[in-house]
Design an enzyme around this catalytic site. Structure first.
Site, short mmCIF file in Angstrom:
data_model
loop_
_atom_site.label_atom_id
_atom_site.label_comp_id
_atom_site.label_asym_id
_atom_site.label_seq_id
_atom_site.Cartn_x
_atom_site.Cartn_y
_atom_site.Cartn_z
N ASP A 1 -10.12 2.40 2.63
CA ASP A 1 -10.19 1.62 3.88
C ASP A 1 -10.97 2.35 4.98
OD1 ASP A 1 -8.80 -0.66 3.04
OD2 ASP A 1 -6.85 0.23 3.51
N LYS B 1 0.81 -1.23 0.00
CA LYS B 1 0.00 0.00 0.00
C LYS B 1 0.84 1.28 0.00
CE LYS B 1 -4.06 -2.04 2.19
NZ LYS B 1 -5.03 -1.96 3.29
#
Ligand code: ATR
Length: 276
Positions: free
Chosen positions: A102, A66
């Site tokens: 997220d 990420k």
């Protein structure tokens, strides 16, 4: 022509994202294929290039890529820039756009699926790594009364509180060590540490769960997670694992890519059934 999407990770074989996105595509009538792609630990950028050459339109990114995805992007959403991490890529006009869904997935799971408003709540966030950083801005946007970040290494928690201070209007935002929790109470306690991966339990002082409180573990698995087992014995009224967050972050990504928001309830229920 069928549009191509994927999730990159290492490992990736057990990812649930292909099943989730296939369900979303079926439900919305979108013509797309979504696959899992294993990238070598030192081969993420090459994997992206190969995928784009194959006609890839967008991708999700999971552990451990990420932060590398964040650095690769030509343009970033505000929330991805704040998170310092990207879990959703879009390949458009020869460039790479990065988003982070997220935190929105977590907030949507808590507020819509679990029916809890964040406004005015006292929130405790456990952990100060990437998982924690990615959800702080969306949590603050819900206008809680307080957000305390607790971490084994307290300096990292204090640093995060400083970094996000400008978004904390109306919220008492601070960070510190686990022992500082003694004598305090919280309405929502979120585990964003990776302690359970090493089989460790968190040193939570007794009495931190307020009456009616929610314990939320960003991890999930078969059966109750170690954090939720601890929370239940310490008096949390409601316990939830991160499966809902997984489905909701996927729905956010799908909405970005396709301009249609999928329904998540049935997808979450059928994933839940495969876990039990
Ligand atoms: P992630 O991207 O999943 O957040 P990370 O950046 O490595 O992963 O962060 C892991 C988090 O879990 C950190 O907050 C870490 O605490 P430290 O900053 O003190 O390392 C926390 N963590 C990991 N193992 C832990 C344990 N056994 N007890 C308490 N906290 C733990």
């Amino acid at each position: 022509m069928t549009d191509l999407y994927c999730v990159f990770g290492n490992p990736i074989a057990h990812s649930k994202s292909p099943v989730i996105h296939a369900a979303f595509a079926g439900q919305t009538g979108e013509d797309l294929r979504y696959e899992a792609r294993l990238a070598a630990v030192d081969g993420f950028l090459a994997a992206i290039s190969a995928f784009v050459a194959d006609g890839g339109r967008g991708a999700n990114v999971t552990v451990p890529f990420k932060e590398e995805a964040y650095r690769r992007c030509d343009r970033l959403s505000d929330r991805a820039a704040r998170a310092g991490a990207v879990n959703t890529l879009q390949f458009i006009d020869g460039g790479v756009y990065g988003d982070n869904t997220d935190g929105a997935g977590l907030v949507r799971d808590i507020s819509v699926n679990l029916g809890r408003s964040l406004a005015g709540q006292r929130i405790l966030l456990l952990g100060a790594g990437g998982a924690s950083r990615g959800v702080i801005a969306p949590l603050l946007a819900g206008r809680p009364a307080a957000l305390f970040i607790a971490n084994r290494s307290p300096d990292k928690a204090q640093q995060l509180a400083t970094v996000f201070a400008d978004l904390a209007a109306g919220t008492a935002l601070s960070g510190g060590a686990f022992p500082e929790l003694a004598g305090r109470q919280f309405d929502i306690v979120i585990n964003a540490t990776s302690a359970s991966l090493s089989g460790d339990s968190l040193p939570l002082p007794a009495g931190i769960f307020a009456p009616g409180s929610l314990a939320y573990d960003m991890m999930y698995g078969k059966g109750e997670t170690p954090f939720l087992a601890l929370a239940r014995t310490q008096g949390a009224a409601q316990c939830a694992d991160g499966l809902g967050m997984l489905v909701e972050q996927a729905a956010e990504a799908f909405t970005l890519w396709r301009g249609k928001r999928p329904q998540t309830a049935a997808v979450l229920a059928s994933l839940r059934a495969t876990l039990s």
